[in-house]
Design a protein around this motif. Sequence first.
Motif, PDB file in Angstrom:
ATOM      1  N   GLU A 168       3.481 -31.020 -26.740  1.00 25.74           N
ATOM      2  CA  GLU A 168       4.547 -30.169 -27.268  1.00 25.74           C
ATOM      3  C   GLU A 168       4.768 -28.956 -26.375  1.00 25.74           C
ATOM      4  OE1 GLU A 168       3.661 -29.168 -31.299  1.00 25.74           O
ATOM      5  OE2 GLU A 168       3.762 -31.256 -31.993  1.00 25.74           O
ATOM      6  N   ARG A 169       3.701 -28.509 -25.713  1.00 22.99           N
ATOM      7  CA  ARG A 169       3.793 -27.394 -24.780  1.00 22.99           C
ATOM      8  C   ARG A 169       2.932 -27.726 -23.560  1.00 22.99           C
ATOM      9  NH1 ARG A 169       6.228 -23.011 -26.969  1.00 22.99           N
ATOM     10  NH2 ARG A 169       5.517 -21.702 -25.247  1.00 22.99           N
ATOM     11  N   TRP A 170       3.265 -27.135 -22.415  1.00 22.95           N
ATOM     12  CA  TRP A 170       2.526 -27.441 -21.196  1.00 22.95           C
ATOM     13  C   TRP A 170       2.556 -26.248 -20.263  1.00 22.95           C
ATOM     14  CZ3 TRP A 170       4.527 -28.367 -16.075  1.00 22.95           C
ATOM     15  CH2 TRP A 170       5.897 -28.123 -15.943  1.00 22.95           C
ATOM     16  N   ASN A 171       1.761 -26.351 -19.190  1.00 20.47           N
ATOM     17  CA  ASN A 171       1.678 -25.269 -18.216  1.00 20.47           C
ATOM     18  C   ASN A 171       1.335 -25.837 -16.846  1.00 20.47           C
ATOM     19  OD1 ASN A 171       1.220 -22.459 -17.219  1.00 20.47           O
ATOM     20  ND2 ASN A 171      -0.866 -23.216 -17.007  1.00 20.47           N
ATOM     21  N   GLU A 186      -5.745 -17.376 -22.803  1.00 19.39           N
ATOM     22  CA  GLU A 186      -5.331 -18.743 -22.512  1.00 19.39           C
ATOM     23  C   GLU A 186      -4.104 -18.743 -21.593  1.00 19.39           C
ATOM     24  OE1 GLU A 186      -5.348 -22.049 -25.194  1.00 19.39           O
ATOM     25  OE2 GLU A 186      -6.076 -20.767 -26.820  1.00 19.39           O
ATOM     26  N   PRO A 187      -3.916 -19.805 -20.813  1.00 25.08           N
ATOM     27  CA  PRO A 187      -2.713 -19.898 -19.982  1.00 25.08           C
ATOM     28  C   PRO A 187      -1.449 -19.871 -20.839  1.00 25.08           C
ATOM     29  CG  PRO A 187      -4.329 -21.563 -19.343  1.00 25.08           C
ATOM     30  CD  PRO A 187      -4.833 -20.947 -20.607  1.00 25.08           C
ATOM     31  N   GLU A 188      -0.428 -19.227 -20.330  1.00 25.16           N
ATOM     32  CA  GLU A 188       0.860 -19.233 -21.020  1.00 25.16           C
ATOM     33  C   GLU A 188       1.505 -20.608 -20.871  1.00 25.16           C
ATOM     34  OE1 GLU A 188       3.433 -16.096 -19.879  1.00 25.16           O
ATOM     35  OE2 GLU A 188       1.927 -14.520 -20.161  1.00 25.16           O
ATOM     36  N   THR A 189       1.989 -21.147 -21.974  1.00 23.64           N
ATOM     37  CA  THR A 189       2.604 -22.472 -21.963  1.00 23.64           C
ATOM     38  C   THR A 189       4.088 -22.355 -22.292  1.00 23.64           C
ATOM     39  OG1 THR A 189       2.064 -22.858 -24.295  1.00 23.64           O
ATOM     40  CG2 THR A 189       0.440 -23.573 -22.641  1.00 23.64           C
ATOM     41  N   ARG A 190       4.814 -23.423 -22.030  1.00 29.79           N
ATOM     42  CA  ARG A 190       6.235 -23.463 -22.362  1.00 29.79           C
ATOM     43  C   ARG A 190       6.548 -24.795 -23.033  1.00 29.79           C
ATOM     44  NH1 ARG A 190       5.543 -23.714 -16.800  1.00 29.79           N
ATOM     45  NH2 ARG A 190       6.664 -25.318 -15.597  1.00 29.79           N
ATOM     46  N   PRO A 191       7.657 -24.873 -23.755  1.00 27.35           N
ATOM     47  CA  PRO A 191       7.959 -26.102 -24.494  1.00 27.35           C
ATOM     48  C   PRO A 191       8.123 -27.301 -23.557  1.00 27.35           C
ATOM     49  CG  PRO A 191       9.309 -24.291 -25.289  1.00 27.35           C
ATOM     50  CD  PRO A 191       8.633 -23.812 -24.034  1.00 27.35           C
TER      51      PRO A 191
END
Length: 348
Positions: A168-171, A186-191
């Motif tokens: 659902e989210r990744w980085n 935690e690493p910032e993720t995006r949709p």
Amino acid sequence: MTMISYPPKPSPGDRVAVISPGAGLPGLFPHPFELGLARLREDFGLEPVEYPATRKMGSTPRERADDIHAAFADPDVKAVMASIGGDDQITVLPLLDRELIRANPKPFFGMSDNTNLLMFLRNTGIVGYHGATVMAALGRPVAMDQLTAESLRAALFTSGGYELRPAERWNDVNRDWADPATFDAEPETRPADGWTWVNAGRVVEGRSWGGCLEILGWLLMADREIARDLSEYDGGVLFLETSEELPSGEEVFRTLRNMGERGLLHRFSALLMGRAKTWSFERPNSPQEAARYAAEQREAVLRAMRVYAPDTTIVFDVDFGHTDPQLVIPYGGFVRVDGPSRRITVTY
């Protein structure tokens, strides 16, 4: 045809070898490495065992081959994990004792440069596991991604089918491992947009082959660990992903074109294309540049497949490889690609 089988699985409490068949980066960046070792102990109940070259930058191919042999030969070690990748593992392959490793089959986990060892193991008759290096996956700041952890746990301890799920989210934007502050959040993720399917009107199942596209290209150039009889790959599932070196769309196309000219591409019934890594320290792409890079890579893949394997089922943006989360793909194991249901199931 190579007879390939799944090696016995470890159990909680077992010893697991941690080696550096590529680069001894644990010696330069101890923080993510120690964090990964701690998670192996605390979250997975396994006891990591290091070897002489595990933390040694500049180790020789012979030193790394010796560690591989020691890890596989030790009856108390029940699985083997790579610390990280590298760029010269291909020089280790000629030094490996195939009969020693064949006589002591164990699950091996690695990705990127470890495509070399994964392919060697497949040709030795042993299913390996693409993914879950100690530093990148287990050493993720604050916590492992849930999809990564679930996939790794299933691959380590269970046998049978496991359905992959789209993230659902990744980085793919990294932070400096040398900076302790990196590990405070935690690493910032995006949709994530889910998977994209092409030629999805059928169900196919076959043994997997592939890995990091750049490493695969080097193996093809060296003519190393590639089957002489290409019918070995008939009906299989090809899986490919690209690294933080961010190869251009044209380079991706040319590698695939050369695979097509060699007679490889049309032999596979399906292609799983990993989500493209679009950012690196050398090329810190903006979101717009990253989207353009990913689109160029997808078009390069489609361009090659339209020429050499137009009927192959393709799934784009599967979460394995150099992005986060990192699903584990059995290398040489069975993968089922169900186009009508839009489902991918691997056999661990």
